[in-house]
Write an enzyme that holds these catalytic residues in place. Structure first.
Site, mmCIF file in Angstrom:
data_model
loop_
_atom_site.group_PDB
_atom_site.id
_atom_site.type_symbol
_atom_site.label_atom_id
_atom_site.label_comp_id
_atom_site.label_asym_id
_atom_site.label_seq_id
_atom_site.Cartn_x
_atom_site.Cartn_y
_atom_site.Cartn_z
ATOM 1 N N SER A 189 -12.273 -26.029 -25.133
ATOM 2 C CA SER A 189 -11.218 -26.294 -24.145
ATOM 3 C C SER A 189 -10.415 -27.546 -24.495
ATOM 4 O O SER A 189 -9.682 -27.554 -25.476
ATOM 5 C CB SER A 189 -11.863 -26.399 -22.756
ATOM 6 O OG SER A 189 -10.904 -26.372 -21.745
ATOM 7 N N ASP B 195 -1.859 -29.366 -35.689
ATOM 8 C CA ASP B 195 -0.506 -28.805 -35.743
ATOM 9 C C ASP B 195 0.526 -29.836 -36.197
ATOM 10 O O ASP B 195 1.490 -29.499 -36.889
ATOM 11 C CB ASP B 195 -0.099 -28.258 -34.368
ATOM 12 C CG ASP B 195 -0.732 -26.904 -34.077
ATOM 13 O OD1 ASP B 195 -1.425 -26.367 -34.961
ATOM 14 O OD2 ASP B 195 -0.533 -26.387 -32.965
ATOM 15 N N LYS C 131 -12.108 -21.507 -26.528
ATOM 16 C CA LYS C 131 -11.793 -21.345 -25.095
ATOM 17 C C LYS C 131 -10.368 -21.828 -24.870
ATOM 18 O O LYS C 131 -10.110 -23.026 -24.774
ATOM 19 C CB LYS C 131 -12.757 -22.129 -24.209
ATOM 20 C CG LYS C 131 -12.449 -21.996 -22.711
ATOM 21 C CD LYS C 131 -13.430 -22.799 -21.875
ATOM 22 C CE LYS C 131 -13.123 -22.671 -20.392
ATOM 23 N NZ LYS C 131 -11.872 -23.306 -19.979
#
Length: 552
Positions: free
Chosen positions: A294, A305, A319
């Site tokens: 999470s 990224d 998740k």
């Protein structure tokens, strides 16, 4: 209003929420289906309650119905009854009213497994290893650990007493405490792992997690750190906004961190960094494993990224779902999945299959055909569909059966307690190491203690024997099977030596916790931690670090 009515109302509220998600052709049809299903449920329960052969416990039956209904959706949509609200609040805030002691049931006994620094438990003499037998003169030896923990908790500034059995004491002792508002730190440890590399262990994402990480980075830099390791291994996540705040420590203000998208478009949201960062250039490694979930995955995925950090370890949990809580009647709550989250590259790391996972909880291998490719800022390939893939994978050796048996049966824990009372002082946690002579003493200490275990090879051999008997081949291979059984027995006799390194590591972590609490347990593992070793290696080779993040 009786409890049965309350439970039925809670279930009806949950059913309404679920049924309204169905895509009927018109609002009129949707509302008819809601009314029809609620009527069926109410009449069904009345008939079962009236006619079933045994007495029906309405609380149990209704709770089973609620849990079964919600579990058919995803593992994270849950009903939280009033009795569990306090535990849920503790998970969300990291705060509770208590004395600052954690307990666990070990070999059928409730024992203190950790003391939180600075709170009543530490100040008034409670020790790791103490067996709790009474709380406020209530015998807890037959209670479950959760029931005992509830007795220990309470309003701040209220008294509570614990009667404990302590190693070396012939009689139980009673200790008195005053409950406090205990805040569990999101960062249980920060320190230097080498002359110029700082390390931050982030274990939760409750309130102020971002503030704690920011302060840790500033402090480490003041101590000479010019490279940072951020460890989110085993971190199950928490507050999404704290993931944004932590990412903001390392990337500029105004950058997108995560977006959420669900059925209700008005609730879709983009989360961007709001503050000035601490350092956007310092070389950074993030450690992840199958227990990183999470919010941990938001931090790791977003930094990946932006090519802001090298990710090291094992594939994360997978998740990518967002939950909110909604109040129900009579102080109950519903935690419901409302959206999926997406990292800046556009990927959602939610595992494609909610239910089927490996034994350790990890998502396992996702077929390439089910993945979609995305690109980082530097045009590196990243993928969705099943957690964050590390830039550098470190293969982990599974815990051996003998080490697992020693740990679960309490023989690591109990030996550490006895060691503590026999050795008033040890070296610092970072330097402490069991000598070969001390390990031999441990092996002698195990004499007469049960740590039986069955290896996977033994299980497979047993199955082979069963199949051979069933298919009438046993007589032909009986001698071979008996030889294999004898060989396995002889091999297991050497397991304490063959897996010495693994067992020693567990012992050292447990022993150092007696002297230096959680900080000691964490710090003692540095010299054998493969992920940290790889992180140090990468950070110390700037060309390698840069090449991993370089534009493709």
């Amino acid at each position: 209003m009786n409890k049965l009515t309350i439970k039925i109302k809670a279930l009806i509220a949950a059913i309404v929420l679920i049924i309204t998600a169905f895509a009927f052709t018109s609002p009129g049809e949707r509302y008819f289906e809601i009314a029809k299903n609620l009527d069926i449920f109410a009449t069904l329960f009345k008939e079962v309650n009236a006619l079933y052969v045994d007495e029906v416990n309405p609380n149990k039956v209704i709770r089973t119905g609620i849990d079964a209904m919600l579990s058919s959706l995803d593992p994270y949509t849950n009903y939280i009854p009033e009795d569990d609200i306090e535990d849920f609040r503790t998970q969300s805030t990291g705060q509770y009213g208590g004395i600052g002691a954690l307990t666990s049931k070990i070999d059928g006994k409730i024992k203190v497994t950790m003391i939180v620094e600075g709170y009543s438990a530490q100040k008034n003499g409670l020790k790791i290893g103490d067996e709790v037998i009474k709380i406020d003169n209530i015998d807890i030896t037959k209670l479950e650990r959760e029931e005992a923990a509830d007795l220990m908790k309470g309003q701040a500034n209220t008294p509570v007493s614990l009667t404990v059995k302590r190693y070396g004491k012939t009689e139980p002792i009673t200790l008195n405490f005053t409950r406090e508002k205990v805040k569990i730190n999101n960062v249980p440890f920060m320190g230097m792992v080498s002359d110029n590399i700082g390390y931050i262990k982030l274990s939760d994402f409750t309130l102020d997690a971002g503030k704690e990480v920011k302060e840790a980075v500033i402090k480490l830099k003041s101590q000479g750190a010019n490279k940072i390791i951020l460890d989110v291994r085993g971190n199950p996540g928490g507050l999404l906004m704290e993931a944004v705040n932590i990412t903001n420590v390392f990337i500029p203000k105004g950058k997108e961190v995560v977006s959420t998208k669900g059925k209700i478009e008005d609730h879709n949201q983009d989360y961007k960094t709001l503050n000035q960062p601490v350092d956007t250039e310092i070389p950074l490694v993030v450690l992840i494993n199958s227990g990183s979930a999470s919010a941990s995955e938001i931090v790791a995925g977003t930094l990946q990224d932006y090519d802001r950090a090298v990710i090291i370890g094992q594939k994360s949990f997978g998740k990518g779902l967002v939950q909110i809580t909604r109040p129900l009647t009579y102080n109950a709550q519903l935690k419901v999945t409302t959206a999926k989250y997406y990292t800046p590259s556009g990927r959602c790391i939610q595992a494609l299959d909610y239910s089927h996972r490996n034994e350790d909880g990890s998502v396992g291998k996702v077929p390439d055909s089910l993945k979609s490719e995305f690109r980082t800022i530097n045009n590196r390939s990243v993928y969705d569909g099943g957690g964050i893939d590390p830039d550098i994978v470190v293969e982990k050796s599974p815990m051996s059966p003998v080490a697992y048996a020693l740990y679960t049966k309490g023989h690591i824990f109990d030996y550490a307690t006895e060691f503590y009372y026999s050795n008033p002082n040890i070296a610092s946690a970072k330097e402490f190491s069991l000598t070969d002579a001390q390990y031999e003493d441990y092996k002698k200490w195990l004499n007469g203690k049960d740590y039986s275990y069955t290896t996977q090879v033994e299980k497979n051999l047993k199955k082979l024997k069963e199949y051979a008997l069933e298919e009438k081949y046993y007589q032909d291979i009986e001698h071979t099977i008996q030889n294999l059984e004898k060989t396995l027995e002889e091999s297991k006799a050497n397991d304490l030596n063959d897996f010495k390194s693994q067992i020693k590591t567990l012992l050292e972590e447990e022993i150092t916790s007696r002297y230096y609490l959680e900080r000691g347990s964490i710090e003692s593992s540095f010299d054998v931690d493969q992920d940290i070793s790889k992180a140090i290696e990468v950070l110390n080779e700037r060309s390698k670090y840069d090449s991993i993040l370089a534009k493709k």
